[in-house]
Design a protein around this motif. Structure first.
Motif, mmCIF file in Angstrom:
data_model
loop_
_atom_site.group_PDB
_atom_site.id
_atom_site.type_symbol
_atom_site.label_atom_id
_atom_site.label_comp_id
_atom_site.label_asym_id
_atom_site.label_seq_id
_atom_site.Cartn_x
_atom_site.Cartn_y
_atom_site.Cartn_z
ATOM 1 N N ASP A 34 -1.322 1.339 -0.171
ATOM 2 C CA ASP A 34 -0.600 1.428 -1.522
ATOM 3 C C ASP A 34 -0.958 2.962 -2.405
ATOM 4 O OD1 ASP A 34 0.144 -1.151 -1.509
ATOM 5 O OD2 ASP A 34 -1.283 -2.016 -2.633
ATOM 6 N N ASP A 88 1.276 5.511 -0.119
ATOM 7 C CA ASP A 88 2.550 5.223 -0.565
ATOM 8 C C ASP A 88 3.208 6.076 -1.982
ATOM 9 O OD1 ASP A 88 3.357 3.835 1.541
ATOM 10 O OD2 ASP A 88 3.297 1.959 0.818
ATOM 11 N N HIS A 89 1.935 5.681 -2.853
ATOM 12 C CA HIS A 89 2.054 6.323 -4.283
ATOM 13 C C HIS A 89 2.054 7.658 -4.298
ATOM 14 C CE1 HIS A 89 1.867 6.486 -8.711
ATOM 15 N NE2 HIS A 89 1.037 7.147 -8.664
ATOM 16 N N GLU A 93 -0.913 -0.810 -7.522
ATOM 17 C CA GLU A 93 -0.221 -1.956 -7.246
ATOM 18 C C GLU A 93 1.089 -2.068 -8.167
ATOM 19 O OE1 GLU A 93 -1.828 -5.621 -5.599
ATOM 20 O OE2 GLU A 93 -3.576 -4.699 -6.693
ATOM 21 N N ALA A 144 4.416 -0.210 -6.851
ATOM 22 C CA ALA A 144 4.729 -0.356 -5.468
ATOM 23 C C ALA A 144 6.123 -0.410 -5.528
ATOM 24 C CB ALA A 144 4.041 -1.822 -4.973
#
Length: 262
Positions: A154, A157-158, A239, A242
């Motif tokens: 996560d 991805d951020h 999160e 996301a």
């Protein structure tokens, strides 16, 4: 990555300095890396010290006719009982994380592990009490064991959504270094503390200072790591980004693909 499959894109080489800067300037990256560091350190120190603790801290072993044999039997039992929850945990870890959220599941589990540590501290010389505490700890760390890498993902991805490139290589190099390097450090901590407090394998019972060290490294060190991990993850709200991050990543990759087609 899965998002770029089928999209025509030119390979882009990002300097390592850029990756390092992008990661080290992000608070979520530090939270998850330090979480991995503290959590793994606590587990490795505990595992390294288990044989010493079982041999010298349980009254049933010290009063046995054959302490070595008695400690071996108890260590096998303790290892089996402590490991069973982790084996079963793969079935419940993800349903729990999906229901509560990854961060929340990990934090709640760590609180449960702290409770297990308190139970063990109530009877440091009792195999039953310590065993009960170890089982509670093992149950509590199930989300951390199985969901940890998903939290790392996560964060990656951020970072990609924010910076326009992935930093998986640098991050996983740090992750791998932590996993490999901490083992030697854990052995050094346990050996160094025991040596400094008068540990002597030829004695029938260890000095009080050495016993205190054993209590710390086997029962206390991982509890400190649980508390540190809870503090680090308390504000880990990556999160919630996301869906937004995935959309931004897809848009950036489609723009890059379109530019390469021109």
């Amino acid at each position: 990555t899965e998002e770029t499959m089928g999209l025509p894109q030119a390979a882009e080489v990002i300097p390592m300095k850029t990756h390092v800067s992008a990661c080290t300037h992000d608070k979520y990256w530090w939270m998850v890396i330090l979480f991995v560091l503290f959590f793994q350190m606590g587990q490795l120190v505990k595992n390294t010290s288990m044989s010493f603790y079982v041999r010298w801290m349980f009254d049933s072993v010290l009063t046995a006719a054959d302490p070595e044999s008695a400690s071996g039997a108890l260590m096998s039992t303790l290892g089996l009982i402590g490991g069973l929850p982790s084996a079963v945990g793969m079935v419940i870890a993800w349903p729990l994380a999906n229901k509560l959220g990854k961060k929340r599941a990990i934090v709640i589990g760590l609180f449960f592990s702290v409770l297990g540590g308190i139970v063990a501290f109530l009877g440091v010389h009792s195999f039953k009490m310590v065993c009960t505490g170890v089982v509670l700890k093992a149950v509590g760390i199930i989300p951390a064991q199985y969901v940890m890498l998903a939290v790392v993902s996560d964060v990656l991805d951020h970072l990609e959504a924010k910076n326009g490139f992935r930093s998986d290589g640098f991050t996983m190099s740090i992750y791998g270094s932590i996993m490999v390097g901490l083992l030697g450090l854990a052995v050094g901590i346990v050996s160094g503390l025991l040596g400094a407090t008068g540990y002597d394998a030829t004695l029938t019972r260890q000095p009080g200072a050495a016993e205190n060290v054993l209590i710390f490294v086997y029962l206390g060190m991982d509890m400190l790591s649980f508390v540190a991990s809870i503090i680090l993850l308390w504000r880990m709200d990556v999160e919630k980004y996301a869906a937004e991050d995935q959309q931004k990543i897809k848009e950036n990759q489609e723009k890059a693909a379109a530019a390469n087609e021109q």
